[in-house]
Scaffold this active site. Structure first.
Site, PDB file in Angstrom:
ATOM      1  N   SER A  53      40.873  37.009  44.485  1.00 37.20           N
ATOM      2  CA  SER A  53      41.266  35.645  44.839  1.00 37.20           C
ATOM      3  C   SER A  53      40.629  34.646  43.874  1.00 37.20           C
ATOM      4  O   SER A  53      40.999  33.472  43.850  1.00 37.20           O
ATOM      5  CB  SER A  53      40.873  35.319  46.286  1.00 37.20           C
ATOM      6  OG  SER A  53      39.522  35.649  46.519  1.00 37.20           O
ATOM      7  N   ASP A  91      36.737  43.601  43.657  1.00 37.35           N
ATOM      8  CA  ASP A  91      38.146  44.015  43.648  1.00 37.35           C
ATOM      9  C   ASP A  91      38.524  44.637  42.322  1.00 37.35           C
ATOM     10  O   ASP A  91      38.249  44.056  41.258  1.00 37.35           O
ATOM     11  CB  ASP A  91      39.049  42.793  43.856  1.00 37.35           C
ATOM     12  CG  ASP A  91      39.455  42.600  45.301  1.00 37.35           C
ATOM     13  OD1 ASP A  91      39.549  43.613  46.037  1.00 37.35           O
ATOM     14  OD2 ASP A  91      39.690  41.445  45.699  1.00 37.35           O
ATOM     15  N   GLU A 123      43.515  47.933  46.900  1.00 33.23           N
ATOM     16  CA  GLU A 123      44.593  47.636  47.851  1.00 33.23           C
ATOM     17  C   GLU A 123      45.572  48.799  47.948  1.00 33.23           C
ATOM     18  O   GLU A 123      45.940  49.392  46.938  1.00 33.23           O
ATOM     19  CB  GLU A 123      45.360  46.383  47.399  1.00 33.23           C
ATOM     20  CG  GLU A 123      44.550  45.113  47.475  1.00 33.23           C
ATOM     21  CD  GLU A 123      45.370  43.859  47.151  1.00 33.23           C
ATOM     22  OE1 GLU A 123      46.610  43.948  46.988  1.00 33.23           O
ATOM     23  OE2 GLU A 123      44.759  42.781  47.064  1.00 33.23           O
ATOM     24  N   GLU A 190      44.265  42.661  56.469  1.00 39.14           N
ATOM     25  CA  GLU A 190      44.617  41.264  56.218  1.00 39.14           C
ATOM     26  C   GLU A 190      45.919  40.905  56.913  1.00 39.14           C
ATOM     27  O   GLU A 190      46.954  41.566  56.735  1.00 39.14           O
ATOM     28  CB  GLU A 190      44.728  41.010  54.698  1.00 39.14           C
ATOM     29  CG  GLU A 190      45.100  39.568  54.376  1.00 39.14           C
ATOM     30  CD  GLU A 190      44.825  39.157  52.930  1.00 39.14           C
ATOM     31  OE1 GLU A 190      44.222  39.926  52.172  1.00 39.14           O
ATOM     32  OE2 GLU A 190      45.215  38.023  52.577  1.00 39.14           O
TER      33      GLU A 190
HETATM   34  O1  KIV Z   1      40.437  38.704  47.024  1.00 41.18           O
HETATM   35  C1  KIV Z   1      40.070  38.387  48.165  1.00 41.18           C
HETATM   36  O2  KIV Z   1      39.512  37.306  48.411  1.00 41.18           O
HETATM   37  C2  KIV Z   1      40.322  39.322  49.260  1.00 41.18           C
HETATM   38  C3  KIV Z   1      39.994  38.882  50.643  1.00 41.18           C
HETATM   39  C4  KIV Z   1      41.007  37.919  51.113  1.00 41.18           C
HETATM   40  C5  KIV Z   1      39.849  40.020  51.564  1.00 41.18           C
HETATM   41  O3  KIV Z   1      40.783  40.399  49.016  1.00 41.18           O
END
Ligand code: KIV
Length: 272
Positions: A53, A91, A123, A190
């Site tokens: 994000s 991530d 994911e 989510e």
């Molecule tokens: O990238 C992110 O902020 C996320 C959260 C919303 C879980 O994956």
């Protein structure tokens, strides 16, 4: 006031598992830079996610797709420098693990080696099973992410609630079980119905971390900038703003501009 237990030195995946076993809720937040990660860590959050994000929040992109592995490593490195206690999860960005499991392993290893983070998040379910297994086989802890998976936004076509229909809910249940079976240490859920979150959380031994997934997840995560109210436009139903930093920051900067224009700043005392 923070209620975190100062006796816990460093939050590990084992501690996260123990919190679920004890029935204690897990708090998680995103962070992307040194200064805010320090505050988040000191306030007692157990999991800090260097989320992709950052693509939206830090870089202003419309989706999470454009952020690169190098950019994620830059953010993760800054966060890791700040964190003394929390578990840092990073991530794997879009395009760094979906191709094949060798690519996934290479990306995860770069994150772990270059940033010093403690784990990665990926994911998807069955579609990325082989990649997740490969990353886990190298000793890298993996957190799964099901439901609304923003890297697939162009497949979904909308950020609406996922798994409302029985078939998708069933697949999500199976994917969650599979993630637990192959060795993930947790799974983000989510934007799915609260009843489904309850079912998944009760059927898994690993913790679920919800965002827009209701009160029955084992933990909750929010995007830090959303919680702080920095962005006025983004107001989904699941978001609770704990501050109005948009107002506070704007007012402070306007005050500064006025003071400069009015020759009020700097004063004699603020000069050498
Ligand atoms: O990238 C992110 O902020 C996320 C959260 C919303 C879980 O994956």
């Amino acid at each position: 006031m923070s209620v975190h237990n100062p006796d816990v030195k460093r939050i590990t995946t084992r501690v996260i598992q123990e919190l679920k076993s004890k029935g204690e809720k897990i708090s998680a937040l995103t962070a992307y830079d040194y200064s805010l990660a320090r505050l988040v860590d000191a306030a007692g959050v157990e999991i800090i996610l260097v989320g992709d994000s950052a693509s939206n929040v830090m870089a202003g992109h419309e989706t999470t797709l454009p952020i690169t592995l190098d950019q994620m490593i830059y953010h993760a490195t800054s966060v890791v420098r700040a964190v003394k206690r929390a578990l840092v999860v990073v991530d794997l960005p879009f395009g760094s693990y979906q191709g094949n499991s060798t690519e996934a392993l290479r990306s995860a290893i770069r994150i772990m080696k270059e940033s010093g983070a403690h784990s990665v998040k990926m994911e998807g379910g069955l579609e990325v099973k082989e990649s997740i297994i490969r990353v886990l086989s190298a000793g890298v802890p993996v957190m799964g992410h099901l439901g609304l998976t923003p890297q697939s936004i162009y497949k979904f076509g909308t950020y609406a609630v996922r798994a409302k229909e029985e078939t998708e809910a069933q697949k999500l249940m199976e994917d969650a079980k599979m993630l637990e079976d192959i060795g993930c240490f947790g799974v983000v859920l989510e934007k799915i119905p609260a009843t489904l979150t309850k079912q998944v959380s009760e059927s898994l031994t690993i913790p679920t971390i919800g965002i827009g997934a209701g009160p029955d997840a084992d933990g909750q995560i929010l995007v830090l900038h959303d919680l702080l109210g920095i962005n006025k436009e983004f107001k989904p139903r699941f978001l609770r703003r704990y501050a109005d930093l948009h107002g506070i920051i704007t007012e402070a900067i306007e005050h500064y501009v006025d003071d400069v224009k009015d020759r009020e700043f700097p004063s004699k005392e603020e000069a050498y």
